[in-house]
Design an enzyme around this catalytic site. Structure first.
Site, mmCIF file in Angstrom:
data_model
loop_
_atom_site.group_PDB
_atom_site.id
_atom_site.type_symbol
_atom_site.label_atom_id
_atom_site.label_comp_id
_atom_site.label_asym_id
_atom_site.label_seq_id
_atom_site.Cartn_x
_atom_site.Cartn_y
_atom_site.Cartn_z
ATOM 1 N N ASP B 253 4.381 -4.406 -0.604
ATOM 2 C CA ASP B 253 4.951 -3.647 0.363
ATOM 3 C C ASP B 253 4.323 -4.194 1.743
ATOM 4 O O ASP B 253 5.397 -4.086 2.768
ATOM 5 C CB ASP B 253 4.779 -2.204 0.091
ATOM 6 C CG ASP B 253 5.317 -1.708 -1.188
ATOM 7 O OD1 ASP B 253 6.197 -1.930 -1.610
ATOM 8 O OD2 ASP B 253 4.136 -1.262 -2.062
ATOM 9 N N HIS B 281 3.165 4.166 -3.724
ATOM 10 C CA HIS B 281 3.959 2.770 -4.142
ATOM 11 C C HIS B 281 5.162 3.246 -4.809
ATOM 12 O O HIS B 281 5.565 3.509 -5.840
ATOM 13 C CB HIS B 281 3.275 1.824 -4.923
ATOM 14 C CG HIS B 281 3.991 0.612 -5.283
ATOM 15 N ND1 HIS B 281 4.673 0.028 -4.309
ATOM 16 C CD2 HIS B 281 4.870 0.330 -6.574
ATOM 17 C CE1 HIS B 281 5.363 -1.160 -4.988
ATOM 18 N NE2 HIS B 281 5.262 -1.031 -6.278
#
Lengths: 441, 441
Positions: B253, B281
């Site tokens: 990410d 996440h």
């Protein structure tokens, strides 16, 4: 290869110069590609950045030209459309000149391993910026975009350009390396001759494209099978590039042979050296245990089991691909990619004293008496300049010579089969038997 | 971690010491494994090698013990069953001590990229020999053998041991690193709570196994989703290992966020720094553009498009996995593996001055006022010793705080859902909505 000093102009202006008539991107794909990843800078913002920071701290982003043929503009991908002058930045000014690396079959599994190795710097070194030129097919263009997106997300500092395309005349432009992995698999019921013809056609086109647009000193590694004869077809269609620059990959066979000898001898694989694969990347290949060494000693002095060496050793290498498919459910993409990286590293680093490596190379002028004008795996040494020389002091015995003759005969038969693709006349196909390695593409 | 000086004894003698009762290899598989790749040396040949070369040039291969429980003997794979004293050889005597790296989900696609990166030396460096301990399932054991064969064929000098197994109590033995990639995908019709429970069970077992047999200072990176809560479950079941040693991977990410900011700003991605991913996440993750910098300047001074930053930026990261699946036909294994390598490198190399990296870590004692006793992605710095500290000088504004609260609420809800797995009581599952990232395992 583009000089780095010229890179402060936007990279896509380069595409104005050549082959715009041969662009063959699909406009549908391009539309979605632009939408996802290519966002030209608003000019106001662009101006702002270049003024608001100190010199040497930041490069002004290359401003997109105001009027550009949309076909040429989209050669590059996403963040890689922004190209800077590496010579102007503290961290990058000592870097070497950017090199262009073209990869065919770029959406396949072998490439999916190889591209990330190339981009990481582990193959060409930590001061070698690279441009990846990915060649796919109409069918794989979306997948190529996926690969390019994953390369973006990996933030490799040395990876400065990525472009994708389906026309080799465009993708091979200024290529310093061409890694030709793409080939078609054999369809149901297809004869080997049919496969030679089908894949041969690909290598005719790619040879012509390399001849037209690649660097005059491009190094070509053919991985797509049948790789020896594909390499021959490729070099015959690229008369302006030295035939010496074309390689057929037999490095995975070499690596497997070293591992099998190590296992048999009960030593770690780093003890095995001087391993030659002779001939064709097929079941007629000859892993040479006469000249190979274990801990500096001839193999036969370490492994006394002659029957194993003469019968089981070669078979254990040939069958490895098939065993892997059985176990793993797919072919050996990761270790093939490692062996391609090894093959490149062997050409750009000096070969260790006394050792050598195997590569399928052009036979004309070889010192072993092997038939001229074919591509045959032989022992090579390199000074690390991208070039190689054949090793002179090689021993032969009757067993080795007999097997070399067999693989030579096969390659000569393959060559007769593709005379129409090499400019050497009407093809006559008398291939003795099917010798494709199990588990090959 | 095993001391290198002790490695001149055969490596498999280590397995006598622990958990032989918990060995769970299938004897059928083992049979074929031995047949393919494990060939004990005949003692005569072994003796010959150790006598026929000069000392310091070669190590005598470790002689297989004459009577060994066949279950323990087959922990190692093929050529990696031969272990030598690295301290006795010229090229290897300056190397660091061997480290054990355990990888779960080792037959999957992410591992297929990661294992070869680890073995090549690009993650831990050129003087760090490694042992790979591959954890699979009964179903994937054949595939694991395929992976091990490809690792053999790659001839990585630093890769000194490979072992495969399906029992974490055996595979995690002395692990210095545990990279927990394996997790089950959601079945048709399965609720998110069901997935949390299903995968949570795996991490209960693996946490207990780490607690029992891993190095007391093992670093654990959880990749299998939902990774934050899996990491929490894992650390709760490993009370003898510092909670600080457990990470949930948010590095992909972070990398994607850097790339998207670079694209928008029209700069190369190496210009983006100080990128924090806050929280889970999942789609509630918070990529922090308040503290991130482009060319050393706050993002908001470079990217003036507030609407893009507040609405499109985060979405572009969240959706990237899904776009990739559409284009590429599979999830982002290669870039995930790169991000795992990045996460490891960030812990074993000093963080560049003024910069930081993101990792999902244990919140107890955090300076940001985030709820304690969860695993939350936050900005970290490392001295390169494997440990990290949270970054102190972080700015917050209402927008950032509001979004951090939302992802915190989600993680607290996930935690209530798995109370039975963390020893914190009866689970109450009131997850607000489905926030799994598209394209996640």
């Amino acid at each position: 290869m583009a000089a780095v000093a010229e890179l402060s102009t936007p990279s896509y202006t380069k595409t104005h110069l050549v082959h715009s008539s041969q662009l063959s991107f699909s406009s549908t794909h391009l539309h979605s590609h632009r939408r996802v990843a290519f966002r030209p800078l608003p000019r106001t913002q662009n101006a702002r950045i270049s003024c608001s920071v100190a010199p040497n701290q930041v490069q002004a982003p290359a401003a997109p030209p105001q009027t550009v043929d949309p076909k040429t503009k989209t050669e590059c991908f996403g963040v890689f459309c922004l190209t800077y002058d590496l010579k102007a930045e503290e961290e990058t000014k000592s870097w070497k000149k950017l090199i262009n690396i073209a990869v065919s079959g770029a959406a396949g599994m072998i490439s999916n391993h190889l591209l990330f190795k190339l981009a990481s710097g582990e193959v060409f070194g930590p001061d070698q910026p690279i441009a990846l030129k990915l060649l796919g097919s109409e069918r794989s263009l979306q997948a190529l975009e996926g690969v390019a997106m994953e390369l973006e997300d990996s933030l490799f500092p040395l990876l400065r350009e990525v472009s994708i395309g389906i026309d080799p005349y465009e993708v091979f432009q200024d290529a310093g390396w061409a890694l030709l992995i793409g080939a078609k698999p054999r369809g149901p019921g297809m004869e080997r001759a049919g496969l030679l013809d089908l894949n041969g056609q690909i290598f005719v086109e790619q040879g012509k494209a390399l001849n037209a647009v690649a660097s005059r000193n491009v190094k070509v590694i053919v991985v797509g099978n049948p790789c020896n004869t594909n390499a021959l077809i490729c070099l015959k269609n690229a008369p302006n590039i030295p035939a010496k620059n074309f390689h057929a990959l037999t490095r995975l066979d070499e690596n497997r042979a070293k591992c099998q000898l190590a296992l048999k001898a009960g030593v770690f694989y780093d003890k095995v050296s001087n391993m030659t694969i002779w001939g064709n990347h097929s079941t007629t290949q000859v892993p040479d245990f006469l000249n190979a060494r274990i801990d500096g000693l001839p193999v036969k002095e370490v492994i006394k089991d002659k029957k194993w060496l003469e019968e089981e050793f070669t078979e254990s290498i040939q069958k490895r691909g098939g065993v892997l498919i059985q176990k793993w459910g797919r072919s050996s993409a990761a270790s093939t990619a490692v062996s391609i990286a090894d093959a490149i590293k062997s050409l750009i680093t000096p070969t260790p004293e006394g050792d050598w490596f195997s590569s399928g190379v052009y036979t004309t002028g070889n010192p072993y008496g092997i038939a001229e004008d074919i591509v045959f795996s032989m022992p090579c040494r390199s000074k690390g300049d991208g070039d190689y020389e054949l090793v002179k002091d090689i021993q032969f015995d009757d067993y080795l010579l007999k097997r070399i003759k067999k693989t030579e005969a096969e390659l000569l038969a393959e060559k007769r089969c593709v005379g129409h693709l090499t400019g050497q006349g009407i093809p006559v196909c008398d291939l003795p038997e099917d010798t494709m390695l199990p588990g090959e593409m």
